[in-house]
Design a protein around this motif. Structure first.
Motif, PDB file in Angstrom:
ATOM      1  N   MET A 128       0.754  -1.270  -0.055  1.00 22.51           N
ATOM      2  CA  MET A 128       0.116  -0.014   0.095  1.00 22.51           C
ATOM      3  C   MET A 128       0.900   1.186  -0.007  1.00 22.51           C
ATOM      4  N   ARG A 129       0.597   2.043  -0.936  1.00 22.23           N
ATOM      5  CA  ARG A 129       1.315   3.609  -0.934  1.00 22.23           C
ATOM      6  C   ARG A 129       1.157   4.234   0.242  1.00 22.23           C
ATOM      7  N   LYS A 130       2.190   5.034   0.473  1.00 19.39           N
ATOM      8  CA  LYS A 130       2.198   6.156   1.624  1.00 19.39           C
ATOM      9  C   LYS A 130       1.029   7.043   1.429  1.00 19.39           C
ATOM     10  N   GLU A 131       0.751   7.676   0.033  1.00 16.93           N
ATOM     11  CA  GLU A 131      -0.433   8.506   0.144  1.00 16.93           C
ATOM     12  C   GLU A 131      -1.850   7.819   0.197  1.00 16.93           C
ATOM     13  N   HIS A 132      -1.951   6.498  -0.009  1.00 20.10           N
ATOM     14  CA  HIS A 132      -3.257   5.831   0.304  1.00 20.10           C
ATOM     15  C   HIS A 132      -3.429   5.562   1.721  1.00 20.10           C
ATOM     16  N   ILE A 133      -2.213   5.398   2.564  1.00 18.78           N
ATOM     17  CA  ILE A 133      -2.138   5.243   4.083  1.00 18.78           C
ATOM     18  C   ILE A 133      -2.599   6.237   4.552  1.00 18.78           C
ATOM     19  N   LEU A 134      -2.167   7.560   4.188  1.00 18.19           N
ATOM     20  CA  LEU A 134      -2.195   8.787   4.863  1.00 18.19           C
ATOM     21  C   LEU A 134      -3.854   9.140   4.700  1.00 18.19           C
ATOM     22  N   GLU A 135      -4.149   8.874   3.507  1.00 25.23           N
ATOM     23  CA  GLU A 135      -5.742   9.029   3.081  1.00 25.23           C
ATOM     24  C   GLU A 135      -6.811   8.214   4.043  1.00 25.23           C
ATOM     25  N   PHE A 136      -6.216   7.067   4.187  1.00 24.80           N
ATOM     26  CA  PHE A 136      -7.157   6.074   5.002  1.00 24.80           C
ATOM     27  C   PHE A 136      -7.013   6.459   6.429  1.00 24.80           C
ATOM     28  N   VAL A 137      -5.805   6.784   6.889  1.00 23.88           N
ATOM     29  CA  VAL A 137      -5.695   7.248   8.104  1.00 23.88           C
ATOM     30  C   VAL A 137      -6.513   8.589   8.587  1.00 23.88           C
ATOM     31  N   TYR A 138      -6.390   9.550   7.485  1.00 21.27           N
ATOM     32  CA  TYR A 138      -7.094  10.950   7.796  1.00 21.27           C
ATOM     33  C   TYR A 138      -8.521  10.502   7.960  1.00 21.27           C
ATOM     34  N   ASN A 139      -9.332   9.630   7.119  1.00 16.89           N
ATOM     35  CA  ASN A 139     -10.502   9.481   7.252  1.00 16.89           C
ATOM     36  C   ASN A 139     -10.945   8.699   8.387  1.00 16.89           C
ATOM     37  N   GLU A 140     -10.024   7.770   8.937  1.00 18.73           N
ATOM     38  CA  GLU A 140     -10.209   7.214  10.285  1.00 18.73           C
ATOM     39  C   GLU A 140     -10.466   7.967  11.447  1.00 18.73           C
ATOM     40  N   PHE A 141      -9.071   9.017  11.637  1.00 18.67           N
ATOM     41  CA  PHE A 141      -8.833   9.852  12.391  1.00 18.67           C
ATOM     42  C   PHE A 141     -10.332  10.906  12.424  1.00 18.67           C
ATOM     43  N   ALA A 142     -10.643  11.436  11.079  1.00 17.31           N
ATOM     44  CA  ALA A 142     -11.671  12.461  11.232  1.00 17.31           C
ATOM     45  C   ALA A 142     -13.037  11.719  11.396  1.00 17.31           C
ATOM     46  N   ALA A 143     -13.280  10.577  11.288  1.00 24.43           N
ATOM     47  CA  ALA A 143     -14.724  10.029  11.827  1.00 24.43           C
ATOM     48  C   ALA A 143     -14.756   9.665  13.381  1.00 24.43           C
ATOM     49  N   CYS A 144     -13.511   9.146  13.703  1.00 28.79           N
ATOM     50  CA  CYS A 144     -13.555   8.828  15.082  1.00 28.79           C
ATOM     51  C   CYS A 144     -12.764   9.382  16.208  1.00 28.79           C
ATOM     52  N   GLY A 145     -11.669  10.288  15.554  1.00 31.49           N
ATOM     53  CA  GLY A 145     -10.993  11.313  16.441  1.00 31.49           C
ATOM     54  C   GLY A 145      -9.506  10.516  16.688  1.00 31.49           C
ATOM     55  N   PHE A 146      -8.418  11.196  16.986  1.00 31.67           N
ATOM     56  CA  PHE A 146      -7.123  10.709  17.286  1.00 31.67           C
ATOM     57  C   PHE A 146      -7.196   9.631  18.446  1.00 31.67           C
ATOM     58  N   LYS A 147      -7.772   9.954  19.659  1.00 31.50           N
ATOM     59  CA  LYS A 147      -7.698   9.045  20.843  1.00 31.50           C
ATOM     60  C   LYS A 147      -8.248   7.608  20.586  1.00 31.50           C
ATOM     61  N   ARG A 148      -9.341   7.585  19.915  1.00 30.27           N
ATOM     62  CA  ARG A 148     -10.025   6.470  19.528  1.00 30.27           C
ATOM     63  C   ARG A 148      -9.844   5.516  18.620  1.00 30.27           C
ATOM     64  N   VAL A 149      -8.793   5.948  17.858  1.00 28.66           N
ATOM     65  CA  VAL A 149      -7.988   4.989  16.861  1.00 28.66           C
ATOM     66  C   VAL A 149      -6.860   4.854  17.112  1.00 28.66           C
ATOM     67  N   SER A 150      -6.356   3.314  17.340  1.00 28.45           N
ATOM     68  CA  SER A 150      -5.197   2.906  17.635  1.00 28.45           C
ATOM     69  C   SER A 150      -4.312   2.305  16.286  1.00 28.45           C
ATOM     70  N   VAL A 151      -3.160   2.341  16.606  1.00 25.54           N
ATOM     71  CA  VAL A 151      -2.226   2.104  15.355  1.00 25.54           C
ATOM     72  C   VAL A 151      -2.500   0.532  15.028  1.00 25.54           C
ATOM     73  N   ASP A 152      -2.881  -0.166  15.780  1.00 22.65           N
ATOM     74  CA  ASP A 152      -3.259  -1.794  15.699  1.00 22.65           C
ATOM     75  C   ASP A 152      -4.248  -1.747  14.834  1.00 22.65           C
ATOM     76  N   ASP A 153      -5.512  -0.795  15.239  1.00 18.20           N
ATOM     77  CA  ASP A 153      -6.579  -0.857  14.403  1.00 18.20           C
ATOM     78  C   ASP A 153      -6.600  -0.552  12.899  1.00 18.20           C
ATOM     79  N   LEU A 154      -5.582   0.631  12.677  1.00 17.94           N
ATOM     80  CA  LEU A 154      -5.347   0.947  11.781  1.00 17.94           C
ATOM     81  C   LEU A 154      -4.600   0.003  10.616  1.00 17.94           C
ATOM     82  N   ALA A 155      -3.593  -0.770  11.365  1.00 15.47           N
ATOM     83  CA  ALA A 155      -2.927  -1.645  10.821  1.00 15.47           C
ATOM     84  C   ALA A 155      -3.818  -2.825  10.266  1.00 15.47           C
ATOM     85  N   ALA A 156      -4.733  -3.223  11.186  1.00 19.12           N
ATOM     86  CA  ALA A 156      -5.544  -4.377  10.699  1.00 19.12           C
ATOM     87  C   ALA A 156      -6.633  -4.071   9.764  1.00 19.12           C
TER      88      ALA A 156
END
Length: 197
Positions: free
Chosen positions: A1-29
């Motif tokens: 997975m390209r860095k750009e796609h990772i950052l887009e996915f990560v932004y969407n997860e953080f935007a929807a749930c917030g920084f504290k509610r999203v773990s690196v484990d969740d993102l990776a999975a």
């Protein structure tokens, strides 16, 4: 997975749930990559958060530039760019907004993009005056505050009849109509016909 796609996915997860509610484990999975891969690319969760925000900010700037090139005149640019920004902001949770305020670098990055977009919006508004679409005494700050307040209040009231995007578009057209010249009102009529929801 390209860095750009990772950052887009990560932004969407953080935007929807917030920084504290999203773990690196969740993102990776969810992305089906290893946690180790994320940490090799980004030294920590805060760096990942900041990079995702910076990439999203850059994409907003690029999108508004592309929109500007596609439009026939400044009123259409103002409306389409406003609708694009509304679309971006409407996907952001309250938790994300609060978390950004607690991360100085993220808050600073978003403040810079906000200032840049406001400056660009003001230039377009002034261009609308020069081209005869907007009245000379129209005030960008007042129009912006009025629109922001109106859209927020109407969306908070939850409508079964109208989507938030419809509320934003129609509020924008109505408020702009109040500061348009006859030429501007004619153009708003054309834009409304083109972008009927």
């Amino acid at each position: 997975m390209r860095k750009e796609h990772i950052l887009e996915f990560v932004y969407n997860e953080f935007a929807a749930c917030g920084f504290k509610r999203v773990s690196v484990d969740d993102l990776a999975a969810k992305m089906r990559i290893s946690k180790k891969t994320l940490y090799e690319m980004f030294s920590n969760k805060e760096k990942l958060f900041l990079e995702a925000i910076k990439q999203k900010s850059g994409k907003i700037v690029v999108a508004t530039s592309q929109i500007s090139e596609e439009c026939e005149n400044v009123l259409e640019i103002i409306i389409r760019c406003s609708m694009h920004l509304f679309d971006v902001v409407s996907g952001v949770s309250k938790q994300f907004e609060q978390d950004v305020m607690h991360c100085a670098q993220a808050s600073e990055a978003l403040e810079q993009i906000k200032e840049s977009l406001l400056e660009s919006g003001k230039r377009r508004f002034d261009q609308g005056k020069l081209e005869g679409y907007l009245m000379q005494d129209a005030d960008f700050e007042i129009v912006g505050r009025l629109l922001n307040h109106q859209v927020i209040k109407m969306i908070e009231q939850k409508s079964e009849k109208y989507t938030p995007a419809q509320i934003c578009f129609n509020s924008l057209v109505i408020i702009l109509r109040g500061v348009c010249t006859d030429k501007g009102r004619g153009e708003l009529d054309r834009i409304q016909e083109m972008y009927l929801f």
